[in-house]
Scaffold this active site. Sequence first.
Site, short mmCIF file in Angstrom:
data_model
loop_
_atom_site.label_atom_id
_atom_site.label_comp_id
_atom_site.label_asym_id
_atom_site.label_seq_id
_atom_site.Cartn_x
_atom_site.Cartn_y
_atom_site.Cartn_z
NE ARG A 1 -10.10 -11.41 94.40
CZ ARG A 1 -9.19 -11.92 93.61
NH1 ARG A 1 -8.61 -11.18 92.71
NH2 ARG A 1 -8.86 -13.17 93.68
CE LYS B 1 -4.82 -14.00 95.93
NZ LYS B 1 -3.93 -13.33 94.93
NE ARG C 1 -5.34 -11.53 87.31
CZ ARG C 1 -4.50 -12.53 87.08
NH1 ARG C 1 -4.05 -12.76 85.86
NH2 ARG C 1 -4.10 -13.30 88.05
NE ARG D 1 -0.75 -18.13 87.58
CZ ARG D 1 -1.49 -17.34 88.34
NH1 ARG D 1 -1.67 -17.64 89.62
NH2 ARG D 1 -2.04 -16.26 87.85
NE ARG E 1 -5.44 -17.72 86.37
CZ ARG E 1 -5.47 -17.22 87.60
NH1 ARG E 1 -5.13 -17.99 88.61
NH2 ARG E 1 -5.84 -15.99 87.82
P1 AP5 Z 1 0.10 -18.26 92.82
O1 AP5 Z 1 0.20 -19.02 94.08
O2 AP5 Z 1 -0.62 -18.88 91.66
O3 AP5 Z 1 -0.45 -16.77 93.11
P2 AP5 Z 1 -1.90 -16.25 93.50
O4 AP5 Z 1 -1.73 -15.21 94.53
O5 AP5 Z 1 -2.81 -17.39 93.80
O6 AP5 Z 1 -2.25 -15.56 92.12
P3 AP5 Z 1 -3.56 -15.50 91.26
O7 AP5 Z 1 -3.12 -14.91 89.92
O8 AP5 Z 1 -4.27 -16.82 91.18
O9 AP5 Z 1 -4.40 -14.49 92.06
P4 AP5 Z 1 -5.53 -13.62 91.54
O10 AP5 Z 1 -6.00 -13.07 92.81
O11 AP5 Z 1 -5.19 -12.64 90.48
O12 AP5 Z 1 -6.42 -14.68 90.72
P5 AP5 Z 1 -7.75 -15.45 91.09
O13 AP5 Z 1 -7.71 -16.74 90.40
O14 AP5 Z 1 -8.00 -15.39 92.56
O15 AP5 Z 1 1.60 -17.87 92.38
C1 AP5 Z 1 1.86 -17.21 91.15
C2 AP5 Z 1 3.14 -17.81 90.52
O16 AP5 Z 1 4.26 -17.45 91.33
C3 AP5 Z 1 3.14 -19.34 90.45
O17 AP5 Z 1 3.78 -19.73 89.26
C4 AP5 Z 1 3.96 -19.78 91.69
O18 AP5 Z 1 4.66 -21.00 91.46
C5 AP5 Z 1 4.93 -18.60 91.86
N1 AP5 Z 1 5.20 -18.28 93.27
C6 AP5 Z 1 4.32 -18.30 94.32
N2 AP5 Z 1 4.93 -17.89 95.45
C7 AP5 Z 1 6.21 -17.58 95.09
C8 AP5 Z 1 7.35 -17.10 95.83
N3 AP5 Z 1 7.26 -16.85 97.15
N4 AP5 Z 1 8.51 -16.90 95.15
C9 AP5 Z 1 8.58 -17.14 93.80
N5 AP5 Z 1 7.55 -17.62 93.07
C10 AP5 Z 1 6.38 -17.82 93.70
O19 AP5 Z 1 -8.85 -14.50 90.42
C11 AP5 Z 1 -8.95 -14.40 89.00
C12 AP5 Z 1 -10.04 -13.41 88.63
O20 AP5 Z 1 -11.29 -13.83 89.20
C13 AP5 Z 1 -9.87 -11.98 89.15
O21 AP5 Z 1 -9.06 -11.21 88.28
C14 AP5 Z 1 -11.32 -11.48 89.15
O22 AP5 Z 1 -11.74 -11.19 87.84
C15 AP5 Z 1 -12.08 -12.70 89.62
N6 AP5 Z 1 -12.28 -12.78 91.08
C16 AP5 Z 1 -11.70 -13.69 91.93
N7 AP5 Z 1 -12.10 -13.48 93.19
C17 AP5 Z 1 -12.95 -12.42 93.15
C18 AP5 Z 1 -13.68 -11.73 94.16
N8 AP5 Z 1 -13.61 -12.08 95.45
N9 AP5 Z 1 -14.42 -10.66 93.76
C19 AP5 Z 1 -14.51 -10.31 92.48
N10 AP5 Z 1 -13.84 -10.93 91.48
C20 AP5 Z 1 -13.07 -11.98 91.82
#
Ligand code: AP5
Length: 219
Positions: A86, A11, A169, A125, A158
């Site tokens: 979410r 994402k 997660r 990552r 991270r």
């Molecule tokens: P990356 O692009 O970083 O993936 P991402 O989908 O953004 O993953 P996140 O781990 O950031 O998502 P998340 O939803 O768990 O975390 P968030 O910070 O939102 O890609 C991942 C890796 O793969 C990278 O190294 C990249 O280079 C590689 N890659 C990407 N695409 C690829 C491909 N096609 N092929 C190969 N490699 C690839 O949330 C963190 C925490 O915040 C949550 O756990 C929760 O506690 C809280 N939170 C956030 N939003 C909410 C909400 N709305 N409600 C409640 N709690 C929330």
Amino acid sequence: MVLLGPPGAGKGTQAKRLADAFSLEHLSSGDVLRAERASDTPLGRQVARSLDAGMLVPDEIMLEVMLSRVLRPGAAEGVLLDGFPRTLPQARGLDEALEAADGQVDLAVSLEVPDEVIEERITGRRSCPQCGEVYHERFHPPLRPGVCDRDGARLVQRGDDTPEVVRQRLSAFHVQTELLKAYYRERGSLVELDGAEPIEVVWDELERLVRSVKSKAAR
Ligand code: AP5
């Protein structure tokens, strides 16, 4: 536009490119929460507990911190939401707030990635603490190992990218966030894309999709 998908689906990687290509304001709920956590306020400490455990932050907090940003008038042509909503209450709260401001979610894209692929994505990552650029040791390596291409900062991992927290997660995603696909499908705005393809392949699909949605909206 809303981007849905499990942790590590890509994402953030795709959102940064979409925001640049289409002049969208990129709002990442994870980045907003990590900034809140760094502020060391009572809210920041509450957020930290959820992040460290891989649990979702309560809906009231999410709606409060995200809606004020979504509705902030800006120069961008639209807002790209990465990681919010979410849960169903978050999606309903977002729709109500947008309706009141004469807006709507035009497109919800779900990046479909099977659980088996996620662990390697997340454990490899690395990100830049200064500019936020995201790399992967194998799939998107920096030119010099461990160093950001843009500003030379040392890359970091991270704190919530450990196998145990990733499992939690993923479970939160399957229990709560997957329900959102039905919500957006009923409203005719859901598109599912294969997020297990390489970064450039996913990008090509996304770019084509957003271009076509924008040109339809302009007619
Ligand atoms: P990356 O692009 O970083 O993936 P991402 O989908 O953004 O993953 P996140 O781990 O950031 O998502 P998340 O939803 O768990 O975390 P968030 O910070 O939102 O890609 C991942 C890796 O793969 C990278 O190294 C990249 O280079 C590689 N890659 C990407 N695409 C690829 C491909 N096609 N092929 C190969 N490699 C690839 O949330 C963190 C925490 O915040 C949550 O756990 C929760 O506690 C809280 N939170 C956030 N939003 C909410 C909400 N709305 N409600 C409640 N709690 C929330």
